[in-house]
Design a protein around this motif. Structure first.
Motif, PDB file in Angstrom:
ATOM      1  N   ASP A  29       0.810  -1.208   0.000  1.00  0.00           N
ATOM      2  CA  ASP A  29       0.000   0.000   0.000  1.00  0.00           C
ATOM      3  C   ASP A  29       0.846   1.262   0.000  1.00  0.00           C
ATOM      4  O   ASP A  29       0.335   2.351  -0.227  1.00  0.00           O
ATOM      5  CB  ASP A  29      -0.959   0.009   1.196  1.00  0.00           C
ATOM      6  CG  ASP A  29      -2.372  -0.334   0.773  1.00  0.00           C
ATOM      7  OD1 ASP A  29      -3.187   0.588   0.655  1.00  0.00           O
ATOM      8  OD2 ASP A  29      -2.641  -1.518   0.519  1.00  0.00           O
ATOM      9  N   GLY A  30       2.150   1.097   0.251  1.00  0.00           N
ATOM     10  CA  GLY A  30       3.034   2.240   0.105  1.00  0.00           C
ATOM     11  C   GLY A  30       3.285   2.614  -1.335  1.00  0.00           C
ATOM     12  O   GLY A  30       3.674   3.748  -1.631  1.00  0.00           O
ATOM     13  N   THR A  31       3.057   1.662  -2.273  1.00  0.00           N
ATOM     14  CA  THR A  31       3.362   1.924  -3.688  1.00  0.00           C
ATOM     15  C   THR A  31       2.209   1.637  -4.648  1.00  0.00           C
ATOM     16  O   THR A  31       2.280   2.032  -5.805  1.00  0.00           O
ATOM     17  CB  THR A  31       4.569   1.074  -4.142  1.00  0.00           C
ATOM     18  OG1 THR A  31       4.264  -0.321  -3.959  1.00  0.00           O
ATOM     19  CG2 THR A  31       5.815   1.427  -3.356  1.00  0.00           C
ATOM     20  N   ILE A  32       1.158   0.944  -4.195  1.00  0.00           N
ATOM     21  CA  ILE A  32       0.125   0.497  -5.131  1.00  0.00           C
ATOM     22  C   ILE A  32      -0.563   1.662  -5.837  1.00  0.00           C
ATOM     23  O   ILE A  32      -1.029   1.535  -6.965  1.00  0.00           O
ATOM     24  CB  ILE A  32      -0.917  -0.405  -4.413  1.00  0.00           C
ATOM     25  CG1 ILE A  32      -1.812  -1.119  -5.428  1.00  0.00           C
ATOM     26  CG2 ILE A  32      -1.746   0.406  -3.424  1.00  0.00           C
ATOM     27  CD1 ILE A  32      -2.705  -2.178  -4.814  1.00  0.00           C
ATOM     28  N   VAL A  33      -0.606   2.820  -5.167  1.00  0.00           N
ATOM     29  CA  VAL A  33      -1.264   3.967  -5.794  1.00  0.00           C
ATOM     30  C   VAL A  33      -0.330   4.740  -6.735  1.00  0.00           C
ATOM     31  O   VAL A  33      -0.786   5.625  -7.449  1.00  0.00           O
ATOM     32  CB  VAL A  33      -1.823   4.949  -4.743  1.00  0.00           C
ATOM     33  CG1 VAL A  33      -2.858   4.275  -3.867  1.00  0.00           C
ATOM     34  CG2 VAL A  33      -0.711   5.546  -3.905  1.00  0.00           C
ATOM     35  N   ASN A  34       0.973   4.396  -6.740  1.00  0.00           N
ATOM     36  CA  ASN A  34       1.919   5.177  -7.535  1.00  0.00           C
ATOM     37  C   ASN A  34       1.556   5.225  -9.010  1.00  0.00           C
ATOM     38  O   ASN A  34       1.548   6.284  -9.635  1.00  0.00           O
ATOM     39  CB  ASN A  34       3.340   4.625  -7.368  1.00  0.00           C
ATOM     40  CG  ASN A  34       3.909   4.879  -5.985  1.00  0.00           C
ATOM     41  OD1 ASN A  34       3.264   5.530  -5.154  1.00  0.00           O
ATOM     42  ND2 ASN A  34       5.090   4.373  -5.724  1.00  0.00           N
ATOM     43  N   ILE A  35       1.290   4.041  -9.566  1.00  0.00           N
ATOM     44  CA  ILE A  35       0.984   3.983 -10.990  1.00  0.00           C
ATOM     45  C   ILE A  35      -0.373   4.605 -11.275  1.00  0.00           C
ATOM     46  O   ILE A  35      -0.611   5.165 -12.351  1.00  0.00           O
ATOM     47  CB  ILE A  35       1.045   2.521 -11.481  1.00  0.00           C
ATOM     48  CG1 ILE A  35       2.512   2.064 -11.516  1.00  0.00           C
ATOM     49  CG2 ILE A  35       0.414   2.359 -12.852  1.00  0.00           C
ATOM     50  CD1 ILE A  35       2.721   0.640 -11.962  1.00  0.00           C
ATOM     51  N   ALA A  36      -1.274   4.555 -10.291  1.00  0.00           N
ATOM     52  CA  ALA A  36      -2.610   5.133 -10.479  1.00  0.00           C
ATOM     53  C   ALA A  36      -2.636   6.634 -10.262  1.00  0.00           C
ATOM     54  O   ALA A  36      -3.651   7.276 -10.556  1.00  0.00           O
ATOM     55  CB  ALA A  36      -3.601   4.458  -9.525  1.00  0.00           C
ATOM     56  N   LEU A  37      -1.556   7.222  -9.765  1.00  0.00           N
ATOM     57  CA  LEU A  37      -1.569   8.648  -9.417  1.00  0.00           C
ATOM     58  C   LEU A  37      -1.965   9.561 -10.575  1.00  0.00           C
ATOM     59  O   LEU A  37      -2.751  10.494 -10.370  1.00  0.00           O
ATOM     60  CB  LEU A  37      -0.203   9.063  -8.859  1.00  0.00           C
ATOM     61  CG  LEU A  37       0.014   8.808  -7.363  1.00  0.00           C
ATOM     62  CD1 LEU A  37       1.412   9.241  -6.951  1.00  0.00           C
ATOM     63  CD2 LEU A  37      -1.025   9.528  -6.521  1.00  0.00           C
ATOM     64  N   PRO A  38      -1.439   9.356 -11.799  1.00  0.00           N
ATOM     65  CA  PRO A  38      -1.864  10.253 -12.889  1.00  0.00           C
ATOM     66  C   PRO A  38      -3.374  10.265 -13.103  1.00  0.00           C
ATOM     67  O   PRO A  38      -3.969  11.330 -13.300  1.00  0.00           O
ATOM     68  CB  PRO A  38      -1.121   9.690 -14.104  1.00  0.00           C
ATOM     69  CG  PRO A  38       0.101   9.054 -13.528  1.00  0.00           C
ATOM     70  CD  PRO A  38      -0.368   8.440 -12.242  1.00  0.00           C
ATOM     71  N   ARG A  39      -4.009   9.090 -13.052  1.00  0.00           N
ATOM     72  CA  ARG A  39      -5.459   9.031 -13.266  1.00  0.00           C
ATOM     73  C   ARG A  39      -6.227   9.562 -12.054  1.00  0.00           C
ATOM     74  O   ARG A  39      -7.263  10.217 -12.203  1.00  0.00           O
ATOM     75  CB  ARG A  39      -5.878   7.605 -13.587  1.00  0.00           C
ATOM     76  CG  ARG A  39      -5.255   7.087 -14.886  1.00  0.00           C
ATOM     77  CD  ARG A  39      -5.889   5.812 -15.356  1.00  0.00           C
ATOM     78  NE  ARG A  39      -5.176   5.254 -16.514  1.00  0.00           N
ATOM     79  CZ  ARG A  39      -5.536   4.177 -17.166  1.00  0.00           C
ATOM     80  NH1 ARG A  39      -6.629   3.511 -16.803  1.00  0.00           N
ATOM     81  NH2 ARG A  39      -4.835   3.733 -18.194  1.00  0.00           N
ATOM     82  N   ALA A  40      -5.735   9.271 -10.857  1.00  0.00           N
ATOM     83  CA  ALA A  40      -6.381   9.809  -9.659  1.00  0.00           C
ATOM     84  C   ALA A  40      -6.280  11.329  -9.635  1.00  0.00           C
ATOM     85  O   ALA A  40      -7.234  12.023  -9.254  1.00  0.00           O
ATOM     86  CB  ALA A  40      -5.742   9.214  -8.407  1.00  0.00           C
ATOM     87  N   GLN A  41      -5.145  11.840 -10.050  1.00  0.00           N
ATOM     88  CA  GLN A  41      -4.949  13.288 -10.077  1.00  0.00           C
ATOM     89  C   GLN A  41      -5.939  13.947 -11.031  1.00  0.00           C
ATOM     90  O   GLN A  41      -6.534  14.979 -10.715  1.00  0.00           O
ATOM     91  CB  GLN A  41      -3.517  13.624 -10.500  1.00  0.00           C
ATOM     92  CG  GLN A  41      -3.202  15.125 -10.463  1.00  0.00           C
ATOM     93  CD  GLN A  41      -1.739  15.412 -10.733  1.00  0.00           C
ATOM     94  OE1 GLN A  41      -1.021  14.576 -11.270  1.00  0.00           O
ATOM     95  NE2 GLN A  41      -1.284  16.600 -10.367  1.00  0.00           N
ATOM     96  N   ALA A  42      -6.144  13.324 -12.196  1.00  0.00           N
ATOM     97  CA  ALA A  42      -7.095  13.872 -13.163  1.00  0.00           C
ATOM     98  C   ALA A  42      -8.531  13.755 -12.671  1.00  0.00           C
ATOM     99  O   ALA A  42      -9.330  14.683 -12.815  1.00  0.00           O
ATOM    100  CB  ALA A  42      -6.930  13.155 -14.504  1.00  0.00           C
ATOM    101  N   ALA A  43      -8.854  12.621 -12.051  1.00  0.00           N
ATOM    102  CA  ALA A  43     -10.237  12.382 -11.620  1.00  0.00           C
ATOM    103  C   ALA A  43     -10.646  13.300 -10.475  1.00  0.00           C
ATOM    104  O   ALA A  43     -11.789  13.768 -10.421  1.00  0.00           O
ATOM    105  CB  ALA A  43     -10.409  10.929 -11.210  1.00  0.00           C
ATOM    106  N   LEU A  44      -9.735  13.568  -9.546  1.00  0.00           N
ATOM    107  CA  LEU A  44     -10.063  14.352  -8.356  1.00  0.00           C
ATOM    108  C   LEU A  44      -9.506  15.768  -8.426  1.00  0.00           C
ATOM    109  O   LEU A  44      -9.614  16.522  -7.452  1.00  0.00           O
ATOM    110  CB  LEU A  44      -9.538  13.647  -7.100  1.00  0.00           C
ATOM    111  CG  LEU A  44     -10.102  12.248  -6.811  1.00  0.00           C
ATOM    112  CD1 LEU A  44      -9.515  11.693  -5.533  1.00  0.00           C
ATOM    113  CD2 LEU A  44     -11.623  12.278  -6.744  1.00  0.00           C
TER     114      LEU A  44
END
Length: 481
Positions: A29-44
């Motif tokens: 959980d320290g890294t699982i969101v790393n790859i998703a960050l670009p999409r999370a940043q755009a969505a939120l």
């Protein structure tokens, strides 16, 4: 102190499965969101600062509260703390997966860290009392260490798969699966254990260490805007003062949050420092590998996750070899040579170019990094807890975990500052691929220097015979303080 798991040997290996699963979920959980960050940043509609804090909030809360969590686990019972931590972690993951605004996601990640700080030391303390001696303990810690060493890279792969085929939110919601398995399995196969003696909490120690670590990490995070800024200097100094106050308090209170005997031992202190460096690499440096794969090489989320596989595969292949070598050569040679191999891999990564082939520039470097980290993680968990009295098992495991998480937070902040200096403070979208790649390269050079420092720490601090360093290879863990 004994555990009834020793009276039922058939359950101890199932306990190892449950506890290793716990280690996997808190590390990945320290890294699982790393790859998703670009999409999370755009969505939120996250700002760049909020984007960094999606990673930092988890590691900071986790690392800063681990000592308190370890002591609470010792007092209320490790199994009870394990189950409470699991349920709370699941609730925080659900909140984050349903977040509609940036601050909600950052808050949810912080709450995940809070409950992980209760969960992780309870799990490691349960492992310590479940496998107290001999070859089985060595095998159990090797499995646990391998999970710790590969969890960050597995998190990137899983994050890529979930982001590509489902949605970035599943990088948080997937934890509910781990929680259900962990709670059900833990309730069945784990047996309660708790520290004996006083159950008083050291409030002054808890406040000073939590605020001290928080100030220190926040100061490092501000260094992205410049090391000479008053706020950066102020928080770093405040963190140092508060941690100094913590040491002073712990040397004087009757029931300290962290008995100084746990960290005063030279070998164990060296292990904790190496753990911190390892966290800086596996949590901090891997973020910039992910950015290079996606922003420069143009890989999608799944492809970037797959591209990180050589690292955990190399570590897992090495694990049984290192496990067999450990009783033969002892931990010191591994902890001296392993970081140097990892440093070579990181330095190789610093030579990346915008048009370089993955199989030439990146894959071999990740294999070297995985081999090096395997030699580090296999002996490290065992060494960090070797010789610890049962009463201190929870707090000692908390220090080991805290070192990795705080190391990850500080490492990410330092590497971010190196990256920001290399791009001249410009936003990522304003920088061409050549300059972007050059900046990533400088972060890998900084990371390689970290690993050389870890080797020096091992050479100077991890001294003694095999039986002195790892009495668990053939003897009971001493209970004397």
């Amino acid at each position: 102190m004994s555990s009834s798991l020793r009276a039922r040997p058939q359950t101890r290996w199932w306990a190892l499965v449950v506890l290793s699963l716990t280690q996997l979920v808190v590390v990945l959980d320290g890294t699982i969101v790393n790859i998703a960050l670009p999409r999370a940043q755009a969505a939120l509609d996250l700002s760049d600062v909020q984007r960094q804090w999606v990673v930092t909030a988890y590691a900071l809360a986790f690392g800063a509260l681990l000592l308190l969590g370890g002591r609470i686990a010792d007092f209320i019972g490790r199994k009870r703390a394990f189950l409470i931590g699991m349920l709370g972690f699941g609730a925080a993951s659900l909140y984050g997966g349903l977040a509609q605004q940036g601050w909600e996601l950052v808050l949810a990640r912080g709450l995940q860290g809070v409950f992980a700080a209760l969960l992780a030391p309870a799990a490691l303390a349960l492992l310590t009392v479940t496998f107290p001696t001999g070859r089985e303990r060595n095998t159990a810690f090797a499995v646990f260490g391998t999970v710790a060493g590969t969890g960050a890279a597995i998190g990137m792969l899983l994050g890529g798969v979930l982001t590509e085929f489902a949605d970035w939110r599943w990088c948080l919601l997937v934890n509910l699966v781990f929680v259900v398995i962990g709670v059900a399995g833990g309730a069945i196969v784990l047996t309660e254990s708790a520290a004996e003696g006083s159950k008083r909490l050291d409030i002054a120690g808890a406040l000073s260490v939590t605020l001290g670590l928080g100030s220190l990490v926040y100061g490092f995070s501000l260094a992205e805007g410049g090391w000479a800024q008053p706020l950066t200097i102020g928080f770093l100094v405040l963190g140092g003062v508060l941690l100094g106050l913590f040491v002073w308090v712990e040397s004087r209170v009757a029931h300290p949050l962290l008995p100084l005997r746990v960290v005063a031992d030279r070998v164990r202190g060296g292990a904790f420092l190496i753990q911190g460096v390892a966290g800086a690499i596996m949590i901090g440096a891997t973020v910039y590998l992910t950015f290079h794969l996606q922003f420069v090489l143009g890989m999608g989320a799944l492809q970037a996750g797959l591209a990180s596989l050589p690292l955990p595969i190399a570590t897992m292949v090495l694990a049984p070899i290192a496990t067999k070598l450990l009783p033969v050569i002892g931990p010191r040679p591994m902890l001296v040579v392993g970081p140097l191999i990892a440093a070579v891999g990181l330095f190789t990564l610093s030579g990346i170019t915008p048009d370089g082939a993955y199989v030439v520039q990146i894959a071999p470097a990740l294999v070297l990094l995985g081999i090096g980290m395997g030699f580090v993680f296999i002996p490290l968990q065992n060494l960090a807890l070797s010789g610890v009295a049962p009463h201190d098992a929870g707090v000692a495991s908390a220090v080991a975990n805290s070192a990795m998480q705080i190391g990850g937070s500080i490492g990410l902040s330092v590497f971010t500052a190196v990256y920001a200096a290399a791009v001249g403070g410009h936003a990522q979208t304003e920088v061409g691929p050549e300059r972007l790649t050059d900046a990533y390269g400088w972060t890998f050079i900084a990371a390689s220097i970290f690993m050389v420092a870890a080797s020096v720490i091992a050479a100077t601090m991890v001294r003694g015979s095999k039986s002195e360093l790892l009495p668990s290879l053939g003897e009971a863990v001493p209970s004397a303080h």
